[in-house]
Design a protein around this motif. Structure first.
Motif, short mmCIF file in Angstrom:
data_model
loop_
_atom_site.label_atom_id
_atom_site.label_comp_id
_atom_site.label_asym_id
_atom_site.label_seq_id
_atom_site.Cartn_x
_atom_site.Cartn_y
_atom_site.Cartn_z
N LEU A 44 1.37 -5.53 -8.16
CA LEU A 44 2.96 -4.98 -8.06
C LEU A 44 4.10 -6.04 -8.62
N SER A 93 2.07 1.96 -3.41
CA SER A 93 1.25 2.25 -4.59
C SER A 93 0.89 3.77 -3.98
N LEU A 124 -1.22 0.53 -11.60
CA LEU A 124 -1.17 -0.32 -10.50
C LEU A 124 -2.59 -0.49 -9.93
N THR A 180 -3.68 -5.51 -5.38
CA THR A 180 -2.46 -4.82 -5.21
C THR A 180 -1.20 -5.53 -5.40
N LYS A 240 0.93 -1.28 0.17
CA LYS A 240 -0.25 -0.10 0.09
C LYS A 240 0.90 1.34 -0.16
N TYR A 262 1.22 7.25 -6.25
CA TYR A 262 0.01 7.80 -7.00
C TYR A 262 -0.30 9.29 -6.54
N ARG A 304 -4.85 -0.42 -7.11
CA ARG A 304 -4.88 0.55 -5.87
C ARG A 304 -5.89 0.01 -4.97
#
Length: 291
Positions: free
Chosen positions: A243, A203, A225, A239, A200, A207, A227
């Motif tokens: 990745l 990400s 990606l 997620t 997390k 972003y 989210r």
């Protein structure tokens, strides 16, 4: 052939002008009604007058409502022949109202029956049971094969009450919700929770910074990606999967000149992300194990 091509190209341009001016999502072109609309206009030929906004929002809309009622009535007629499943789902809208949606599935197709505002009620087993009972009577008790709800405790209790009242059909928990709860429990494992949090953070960092996001898109070929979502625990695992798919691209990105020359490369958050991206045994290996 040349003349036809010119005419067709001109028609496509007119479609594009309308599409882009109205900012219609491109995915709308996948609608099952899209080609049918174009074919119908073609059959009418030159001189066909498109409906005005007044007609679209007035008589034509009312006519379509009546047509839909006829179609839904045909659907209703199949309930007694094939039996049906009542499905209910609760959600909260933007005005923080608690709504209960009721749908009826039969013969491979599903229709929306109605939605009720349950904001002023305590959504315990008794209330939910009575709300579903009302729908059962509307559909016809003799037509109902099963009732499907989510797996919340109040719905489970309501389902048991319904089966006591109606021994001829059964209650089933929603499979998707059951899987979501299973993933929630898996996500509570300490080693999984740690990996999810690190994913997390990667990400969110990417972003939350426009420049970093732009660099990532260059290296991933404009791929995004997955989210994390707010309510669905499955999104956490999506997620991780996203990745893993972008692992090579992310590693190239964080050694590329665009990143190393950026101001983010020396920030604490940026360094933490780099350490995670290049941490094979403590991050990537557990990531793969969750899949």
């Amino acid at each position: 052939m040349g003349w036809n091509k010119e005419v067709h190209d001109a028609a496509r341009k007119q479609i594009c002008k309308f599409w882009y001016f109205c900012n219609i999502p491109f995915i709308a072109a996948r609608s099952p009604y899209w080609q049918g609309m174009v074919d119908s206009i073609t059959i009418c030929g030159a001189g066909f007058k498109a409906p005005t906004d007044a007609k679209l929002s007035g008589p034509l809309l009312l006519q379509m409502v009546e047509d839909m009622k006829v179609e839904l009535e045909d659907h209703r007629q199949s309930w007694s022949q094939k039996g049906c499943t009542i499905m209910t789902d609760g959600w909260t809208d933007r005005r923080n109202r608690t709504l209960l949606n009721f749908l009826v599935s039969c013969g491979g197709s599903t229709m929306f029956l109605k939605s009720i505002d349950a904001s002023s009620h305590v959504k315990n087993a008794t209330y939910l049971c009575e709300a579903i009972e009302e729908v059962i009577q509307e559909v016809g008790e003799e037509n109902v094969v099963q009732v499907v709800t989510d797996n919340a405790a109040s719905y489970v209790a309501a389902g048991k009450l319904l089966m006591e009242r109606h021994p001829k059909f059964f209650w089933s928990p929603c499979a998707a919700h059951c899987l979501d709860l299973m993933l929630e429990d898996i996500g509570k494992l300490e080693w999984v929770k740690s990996i999810v949090e690190r994913a997390k953070n990667i990400s969110k960092f990417i972003y939350n910074h426009a420049l970093v996001l732009s660099i990532m898109r260059q290296y991933t070929g404009q791929k995004e990606l997955a989210r994390p979502g707010i309510t669905r625990f499955a999104s956490n695992f999506l997620t991780l999967k996203s990745l893993i798919k972008s692992k090579a691209a992310l590693r190239r990105m964080f050694v590329g000149e665009e990143w190393t020359s950026s101001s983010y490369a020396t920030t604490t958050a940026g360094i933490d992300v780099i350490n995670c991206i290049f941490d094979e045994p403590s991050f990537w290996t557990p990531c793969g194990e969750t899949m």
